[in-house]
Enzyme design. Sequence first.
Site: not given
Ligand code: NAD
Ligand code: UDP
Length: 323
Positions: A38, A59, A74, A106, A146, A160, A176, A187
């Site tokens: 992504t 990966d 992340l 580790k 997830y 760990y 975020t 999202r």
């Molecule tokens: P994102 O999808 O933009 O970034 C995820 C990154 O991980 C991407 O660059 C993707 O290519 C890489 N990736 C995925 N699988 C991989 C693998 N197997 N090996 C190597 N790289 C891999 O998402 P984000 O919003 O930047 O989120 C980053 C982290 O924060 C994630 O772990 C997510 O679960 C966590 N998180 C984000 C939010 C948010 O609102 N953005 C909320 C809760 C948790």
């Molecule tokens: N959602 C929505 N319209 C959209 C995308 C998402 O109404 O086009 C809703 C979704 O069903 C959820 C909330 O917005 O209730 C937040 O969704 P998101 O995918 O951003 O994050 P998460 O559900 O993981 O909190």
Amino acid sequence: MTQKRILITGGAGFLGSHLSEKLTLLGHEVLVVDNFYTGSRANISHLEDYPNFEVLEHDICRTLYVDADEIYNLACPASPVHYQKDPIQTLKTSVQGSLNMLGIAKRCKAKILQASTSEVYGDPTQHPQKESYWGNVNPIGYRSCYDEGKRCAETLFFDYHRRHNVQIKIIRIFNTYGPKMHPNDGRVISNLIVQALKGLPLTIYGDGTQTRSFCYVDDLIEGMTLMMDKTLDFTGPINLGNPSEFTIKEIAEIVKAITNTSSPIVYKDLPSDDPKQRKPNNSLAKEKLDWEPKVKLEEGLKKTIRYFEQALKTEQTIVSSTN
Ligand code: NAD
Ligand code: UDP
């Protein structure tokens, strides 16, 4: 400042690219490991001229042999659309990927931070959510790859820590948003903004009364780095998010008002297991890190909208990885 060797998995993604920029500009030796599922090179291309910045396409489910003083784990797709596209790979990334990164921690005696999530609380019956709440998660639904993957990763981190004395840091990130979100990642904030800017209908899933609390990316990255740096013996888990709670309908109205779009709002089916409410209790972050989010929703949305206006002008960033 001591220069550290910092490994950032998922460093080409939305949050990872902001973190990579911050740590590279501070002068640390930064290695981004990403499989670009992504994330994109465009998110970090401005850092590639820095001699202290490096990218490895890899990966994390596969073995990796690198040295590090600190690891930010992340890697994992974060949007429901992306993480449900290949649920087994999502689960593997959280479980096998975390095991591989914990192995490096580790061996190198590195500190390791796990980007966990408010999704570990599932569809919460306690509101706002405190770290002591164990959650209400469906283990066999579409979101489980997830949610349960992240829950299992937290377990691995703690085992760990207890077994091998690995220094761990667990942050539970709440929704975020900000510049560099993938425009087609599904999202809600990115969807609504892109729809408004393209003059398309704004999609609300369900009746829009479900709530979320949205944190601007700069605040989140500050909390994340404080957690890594500040309290040496504190493992977490710790909530990081903005406690200002909005219904999705309110968010759509705010985006409509700021973009001044004439797009209508349309209602679509609510995805299964969509949490009805979500809001962090941040008192632990205040106490341990002296951290509180500063950016108000409207201010953050304006910055994000400006980013998407530019991004939508350039073909490169709007190539969908979902279509
Ligand atoms: P994102 O999808 O933009 O970034 C995820 C990154 O991980 C991407 O660059 C993707 O290519 C890489 N990736 C995925 N699988 C991989 C693998 N197997 N090996 C190597 N790289 C891999 O998402 P984000 O919003 O930047 O989120 C980053 C982290 O924060 C994630 O772990 C997510 O679960 C966590 N998180 C984000 C939010 C948010 O609102 N953005 C909320 C809760 C948790
Ligand atoms: N959602 C929505 N319209 C959209 C995308 C998402 O109404 O086009 C809703 C979704 O069903 C959820 C909330 O917005 O209730 C937040 O969704 P998101 O995918 O951003 O994050 P998460 O559900 O993981 O909190």
